[in-house]
Design a protein around this motif. Structure first.
Motif, short mmCIF file in Angstrom:
data_model
loop_
_atom_site.label_atom_id
_atom_site.label_comp_id
_atom_site.label_asym_id
_atom_site.label_seq_id
_atom_site.Cartn_x
_atom_site.Cartn_y
_atom_site.Cartn_z
N ASP A 90 0.85 -1.18 0.00
CA ASP A 90 0.00 0.00 0.00
C ASP A 90 0.89 1.23 0.00
OD1 ASP A 90 -2.91 1.04 1.98
OD2 ASP A 90 -2.34 1.38 -0.10
N MET A 91 0.32 2.38 -0.31
CA MET A 91 1.09 3.62 -0.30
C MET A 91 0.13 4.79 -0.22
SD MET A 91 2.40 3.43 -4.24
CE MET A 91 1.23 3.17 -5.57
N LYS A 92 0.64 5.91 0.35
CA LYS A 92 -0.15 7.12 0.50
C LYS A 92 0.76 8.33 0.34
CE LYS A 92 -4.16 5.28 1.78
NZ LYS A 92 -3.85 3.93 1.31
N TRP A 93 0.22 9.40 -0.25
CA TRP A 93 0.90 10.68 -0.23
C TRP A 93 0.58 11.34 1.11
CZ3 TRP A 93 4.07 12.05 -4.20
CH2 TRP A 93 3.93 11.37 -5.42
N ALA A 94 1.57 11.93 1.76
CA ALA A 94 1.37 12.48 3.11
C ALA A 94 2.14 13.77 3.28
CB ALA A 94 1.82 11.46 4.16
N HIS A 304 5.32 13.98 0.59
CA HIS A 304 6.12 12.93 -0.01
C HIS A 304 5.29 11.67 -0.04
CE1 HIS A 304 6.89 13.03 4.33
NE2 HIS A 304 6.96 11.72 4.26
N LEU A 305 5.75 10.67 -0.76
CA LEU A 305 5.02 9.42 -0.90
C LEU A 305 5.53 8.42 0.12
CD1 LEU A 305 2.94 7.82 -2.61
CD2 LEU A 305 4.88 7.00 -3.96
N VAL A 334 -1.46 -1.21 6.40
CA VAL A 334 -1.02 -0.02 7.11
C VAL A 334 -1.81 1.17 6.64
CG1 VAL A 334 0.81 0.47 5.44
CG2 VAL A 334 0.99 1.39 7.73
N GLU A 335 -2.14 2.07 7.54
CA GLU A 335 -2.85 3.29 7.21
C GLU A 335 -2.15 4.44 7.92
OE1 GLU A 335 -5.54 3.26 5.28
OE2 GLU A 335 -6.17 5.34 5.43
N LEU A 336 -1.84 5.49 7.21
CA LEU A 336 -1.17 6.63 7.80
C LEU A 336 -2.16 7.65 8.34
CD1 LEU A 336 1.57 7.34 5.12
CD2 LEU A 336 1.65 5.82 7.09
N LYS A 337 -1.82 8.21 9.48
CA LYS A 337 -2.60 9.33 9.99
C LYS A 337 -2.51 10.48 8.99
CE LYS A 337 -2.66 12.82 13.57
NZ LYS A 337 -1.98 13.35 14.76
N ALA A 338 -3.67 11.03 8.66
CA ALA A 338 -3.72 12.14 7.70
C ALA A 338 -3.09 11.77 6.38
CB ALA A 338 -3.04 13.39 8.27
N SER A 339 -3.20 10.46 6.00
CA SER A 339 -2.53 10.02 4.79
C SER A 339 -3.22 10.53 3.54
CB SER A 339 -2.49 8.49 4.75
OG SER A 339 -3.80 7.96 4.76
N PHE A 340 -4.53 10.77 3.62
CA PHE A 340 -5.23 11.25 2.43
C PHE A 340 -6.29 12.23 2.89
CE2 PHE A 340 -8.38 10.61 -1.08
CZ PHE A 340 -7.61 11.18 -2.05
#
Length: 392
Positions: A90-94, A304-305, A334-340
């Protein structure tokens, strides 16, 4: 868009990613919204594992692609860069700021971590048991980031408060199979969407998690859910063997049905990744018009990604995996805080509270005739698909 806003879905391009593909993410940055990141996940075939321990873990290969969209090209997506990695989950811009990460593992545990941006290291904060079997997904509440949610192969959806870890604030058995997708709405504070192998998309009011306020059959396991970055009522669902669907949730809060605005199946493959583009192809991306005076967007160096893969690398998160299967059987997410976060607080504060989906101020470019771009990826045939959803 809503009501009598008629749109047609058409394919613009199909890109061979060579390896099986499972994640796509459009860049949300002003000035960079033409960029699309694509991640692949490939199990090394048995015949390619000569010399390896037959009883050892399978080798998982990955590749990170970066594409740029062009309005006038015959093939709108042009490859800009590629990087071979371990398998990308998985990936997110953050935003480029200290990040909290919540991750889940094959033992049903959740792990809260902090990212040290200087050293690109993960710093454990807390771990606790959450599910009886694999924990497929976990995600923050975008509006109250001390709250988070998790879903597991035990079919349970749970809520947690990071200020009192270890005890769930609610447990729901409403899904009948493994819960594998969760996303808090970035537009409406108390709206949560969840998806499951039971082939249903549920919408919840987080103030009352006893029952969902909407239940929509998806005709496929719901692996990924994405709210549109601007139109608050549009929800994109990647439904594995059921292809993907664009759902209209406009009237769901009024206890009316969610409707399917567009649907596309891809025979002989599974749709895992799906994402809306921030870019409006009918006008320059700089013509963002959330308010008459405009809103200054963060600069590119503030983002950044973040990539979830299987080996440590600079500026990358690492999560381990021991699955023998493809990403549908993954043991960690995995999920990032404020990832999207599609709308900043400043942007959100300037939107009229009763704005309708077709209001010109809501879309970059400003008119309902604008085309909406989205991307999906189908796993077994290793194809990245670019779609246009435009006026009929």
């Amino acid at each position: 868009m809503a009501g009598n806003c008629s749109r047609v879905l058409c394919g613009l391009q199909a890109v061979d990613t060579e390896l099986t593909v499972d994640s796509v993410e459009w860049c949300p940055l002003e000035g960079c919204r033409r960029l699309l990141a694509c991640g692949t996940y490939q199990l090394r075939a048995a015949e390619d594992q000569a010399g390896l321990n037959a009883d050892g873990p399978q080798v998982r290969l990955g590749r990170l692609y970066l594409y740029s969209f062009s309005d006038n090209a015959a093939d709108p997506l042009a490859e800009v860069q590629r990087r071979d990695t371990d398998a990308i989950l998985d990936m997110k811009w953050a935003r480029n700021q200290p990040l909290k990460i919540i991750s889940s593992d094959s033992k049903g545990q959740l792990h809260l971590l902090m990212v040290n941006e200087t050293t690109a290291e993960l710093q454990p904060v807390a771990s606790w048991p959450a599910h009886h079997y694999e924990a497929w997904i976990t995600a923050f509440n975008y509006w109250q980031t001390e709250l988070l949610y998790s879903g597991g192969d035990d079919g349970l959806l749970k809520g947690w408060d990071t200020r009192m870890l270890g005890t769930a604030i609610f447990t729901s058995k409403r899904h009948t199979m493994g819960v594998c997708s969760i996303q808090s709405s970035p537009h409406q504070e108390h709206v949560l969407a969840t998806g499951s192998y039971d082939e249903h998309v549920l919408l919840w009011d987080t103030r009352n998690m006893k029952q969902p306020f909407a239940d929509t059959p998806a005709q496929g396991g719901v692996w990924r859910l994405k709210w549109h970055p601007v139109y608050h009522h549009l929800l994109l669902a990647a439904c594995m063997h059921g292809g993907f669907k664009i759902l209209n949730c406009q009237k769901a809060t009024e206890k009316q049905e969610v409707t399917v605005l567009a649907s596309q199946t891809l025979p002989h493959s599974l749709v895992y990744g799906a994402d809306w583009s921030w870019y409006s192809p009918t006008r320059p991306s700089s013509s963002w018009s959330f308010a008459p005076n405009g809103v200054e967007a963060p600069t590119a160096d503030q983002y950044h990604l973040k990539v979830a893969e299987e080996s440590p690398a600079p500026s990358l998160e690492r999560i381990s995996d021991h699955s023998e299967e493809g990403p549908a059987e993954e043991r960690n997410r995995v999920e990032l805080k404020a990832s999207f976060l599609p709308l900043t607080e400043d942007m959100r504060s300037q939107l009229p509270p009763t704005a309708k989906a077709c209001d010109p101020i809501l879309y970059p470019g400003g008119t309902d005739s604008d085309n909406i771009l989205l991307a999906t990826c189908s796993f077994y045939d290793h194809v990245l698909h670019l779609w246009k959803w435009g006026a009929n």
